[in-house]
Design an enzyme around this catalytic site. Structure first.
Site, mmCIF file in Angstrom:
data_model
loop_
_atom_site.group_PDB
_atom_site.id
_atom_site.type_symbol
_atom_site.label_atom_id
_atom_site.label_comp_id
_atom_site.label_asym_id
_atom_site.label_seq_id
_atom_site.Cartn_x
_atom_site.Cartn_y
_atom_site.Cartn_z
ATOM 1 N N ASP A 129 -10.129 -7.683 3.755
ATOM 2 C CA ASP A 129 -8.888 -7.439 3.470
ATOM 3 C C ASP A 129 -7.947 -8.802 3.245
ATOM 4 O O ASP A 129 -8.610 -9.698 3.631
ATOM 5 C CB ASP A 129 -8.272 -6.736 4.723
ATOM 6 C CG ASP A 129 -7.801 -7.802 5.658
ATOM 7 O OD1 ASP A 129 -6.557 -7.901 5.749
ATOM 8 O OD2 ASP A 129 -8.782 -7.979 6.310
ATOM 9 N N CYS A 164 -8.608 -5.076 -18.497
ATOM 10 C CA CYS A 164 -8.536 -4.395 -17.264
ATOM 11 C C CYS A 164 -7.788 -2.926 -17.964
ATOM 12 O O CYS A 164 -7.067 -2.972 -18.772
ATOM 13 C CB CYS A 164 -7.443 -5.060 -16.344
ATOM 14 S SG CYS A 164 -6.733 -4.026 -15.073
ATOM 15 N N CYS A 198 -6.224 -1.005 -15.811
ATOM 16 C CA CYS A 198 -5.147 -0.399 -14.580
ATOM 17 C C CYS A 198 -3.972 0.312 -15.479
ATOM 18 O O CYS A 198 -3.595 -0.123 -16.678
ATOM 19 C CB CYS A 198 -4.820 -1.536 -13.753
ATOM 20 S SG CYS A 198 -3.530 -2.809 -14.418
ATOM 21 N N CYS A 237 -1.742 -2.632 -17.207
ATOM 22 C CA CYS A 237 -2.461 -3.166 -18.272
ATOM 23 C C CYS A 237 -2.374 -2.077 -19.567
ATOM 24 O O CYS A 237 -2.502 -2.373 -20.612
ATOM 25 C CB CYS A 237 -3.581 -3.935 -18.074
ATOM 26 S SG CYS A 237 -3.884 -5.409 -17.006
ATOM 27 N N HIS A 262 -1.106 -4.251 -10.284
ATOM 28 C CA HIS A 262 -2.167 -4.892 -11.296
ATOM 29 C C HIS A 262 -3.179 -5.780 -10.263
ATOM 30 O O HIS A 262 -4.479 -5.582 -10.340
ATOM 31 C CB HIS A 262 -1.668 -5.913 -12.318
ATOM 32 C CG HIS A 262 -2.832 -6.534 -12.718
ATOM 33 N ND1 HIS A 262 -3.742 -6.110 -13.741
ATOM 34 C CD2 HIS A 262 -3.030 -7.925 -12.654
ATOM 35 C CE1 HIS A 262 -4.683 -7.199 -13.938
ATOM 36 N NE2 HIS A 262 -4.175 -8.316 -13.378
ATOM 37 N N ASP A 319 -5.293 -3.588 12.701
ATOM 38 C CA ASP A 319 -5.530 -4.644 13.401
ATOM 39 C C ASP A 319 -4.970 -4.552 15.113
ATOM 40 O O ASP A 319 -4.498 -3.765 15.134
ATOM 41 C CB ASP A 319 -5.082 -6.254 12.738
ATOM 42 C CG ASP A 319 -3.629 -6.209 12.642
ATOM 43 O OD1 ASP A 319 -3.029 -5.173 13.155
ATOM 44 O OD2 ASP A 319 -3.049 -6.872 11.933
#
Length: 389
Positions: free
Chosen positions: A299, A337, A339, A342, A368, A96
């Site tokens: 974002d 999930c 991931c 998990c 997560h 940014d």
């Protein structure tokens, strides 16, 4: 070359596209994790590369110009070969402009047509950001995409105050564009500033594959909560012909329906053949909604910030893992999930870590939540692969 953007399919206003950047392709619509100080808080880079989105991880992340300028300093990062090499991240990155952070220092800044004088939140030292200086810092950092320096108006603000601020943003956008055009080839990874181990004599060389490439610059549409100003701002920036466009100044306290209204209205005036980025949004359902409206990039700090406070996003809704009901819950955080968190840990264990003040709790919760966001976009991209009937 700074970027190319190719739309593969459209389903209503939503688009499935590929954004080609110097450090690799980014499939859109995409969520970009925020790495304020060249670090996505509590999450190491190797995890970011594989956790979520079907094991593909994050294709692009953010870094913050204001914070890296103050610490460790953009010249140090330039000497290190740019922020990619500094933080060991080989994929795409966006910085940014520092404008929003300076805007947040309401008691420590003074805005003039030339730029913004402000005092560091770290030590009170005085600094000055002009559009040219923001570009200089961002070129030194070397992200694939950099943002024009802008002013974000407070909410609520009168039409007159918003109009004045927008005029400043447009003037600064042109100055940012002019500086970028003149200096864009000075990006660290296209300069012979480091030793290439593959070179026969160990001589300095540019990073392999990045020869002749440079950063892209996005303009930022402002205009507050006023439709006529949003239209004017978008049209003025499109006239300047930026490689991409962002919609800024939203999610700053206005109701969600107003955010949605401003995004939908502004999208009408942005070119369809260039990437469109909404800055600083939002909750998981919001990023899906905005992508369906035609937004390509988003974002937000929310996944990691909420995770550090125990707020976790799941397919069954938001949960506060600190609650007593999870003390003996041996189920995964989210059964739907896949991931890394998990697949391995239980709700009871995550609650225990949070209540014990273990640093691992912050890491696992952030991992997560980021995976949940990345998975949301991955599911939507696959849905958008198929032409509508």
């Amino acid at each position: 070359m700074s970027l190319s953007f190719s739309v593969k399919n459209e389903v209503g206003p939503a688009r499935r596209a590929t954004l080609e950047l110097p450090h690799g392709p980014v499939e859109t619509p995409v969520f970009m994790p925020v790495g304020t100080a060249a670090s996505v808080k509590a999450v190491p880079q190797d995890v970011l590369e594989v956790n979520g989105a079907g094991g593909k991880g994050a294709a692009i992340i953010l870094a913050n110009t204001y914070h890296l300028y103050l610490r460790p300093g953009h010249e140090l990062i330039r000497r290190a070969g740019g922020v990619h090499r500094f933080m060991s991240w080989d994929r795409s990155m966006l910085t940014d402009s520092g404008g929003f952070q300076v805007f947040s220092l309401s008691e420590l800044r003074k805005v003039t047509p030339d730029g913004v004088e402000f005092r560091s939140h770290l030590d009170g030292s005085k600094h000055f950001f002009s559009p040219e200086h923001s570009m200089e810092v961002q070129i030194a950092l070397g992200a694939d995409i950099m943002m024009a320096f802008d002013e974000c108006v407070e909410t609520p603000a009168t039409w007159e105050r918003t109009k004045e601020s927008m005029g400043l943003t447009h003037a600064w956008a042109q100055r940012s564009l002019d500086y970028w055009k003149e200096h864009r080839h000075e990006v660290p990874w296209s300069q012979p500033t480091h030793r290439d181990e593959t070179a026969m004599d160990g001589a300095p060389s540019v990073v392999a594959g990045l020869e002749g490439k440079h950063q892209a610059l996005f303009g930022i549409v402002q205009g507050g909560m006023y439709k006529d100003l949003r239209k004017e701002s978008a049209e003025r920036l499109v006239e300047m012909d930026f490689p991409g466009y962002a919609i800024g100044g939203l999610a700053v306290g206005e109701p969600r329906e107003v955010t949605r209204e401003m995004i939908a209205h502004t999208l009408e005036f942005l070119p369809k053949d260039k990437p469109r980025y909404v800055m600083g949004v939002g909750y998981p359902d919001e990023i899906v909604e905005y992508a369906r409206m035609g937004v390509d990039m988003m974002d937000c700090v929310l996944p990691t910030r909420a995770g550090r406070h125990g707020l976790l996003f799941t397919s069954q809704g938001r949960i506060n893992i600190k609650n007593r009901q999870f003390a003996e819950d041996q189920n995964p955080l989210d059964p739907a999930c896949d991931c890394m968190v998990c697949r391995r840990y239980t709700r009871a264990y995550l609650r225990h870590l949070m209540h014990s003040g273990e640093p691992l709790a912050l890491t696992l919760a952030s991992e997560h939540n980021l995976a949940f966001y990345l998975n949301q976009m991955d599911v939507l991209r696959r849905e958008l692969e198929t032409p509508s009937l």
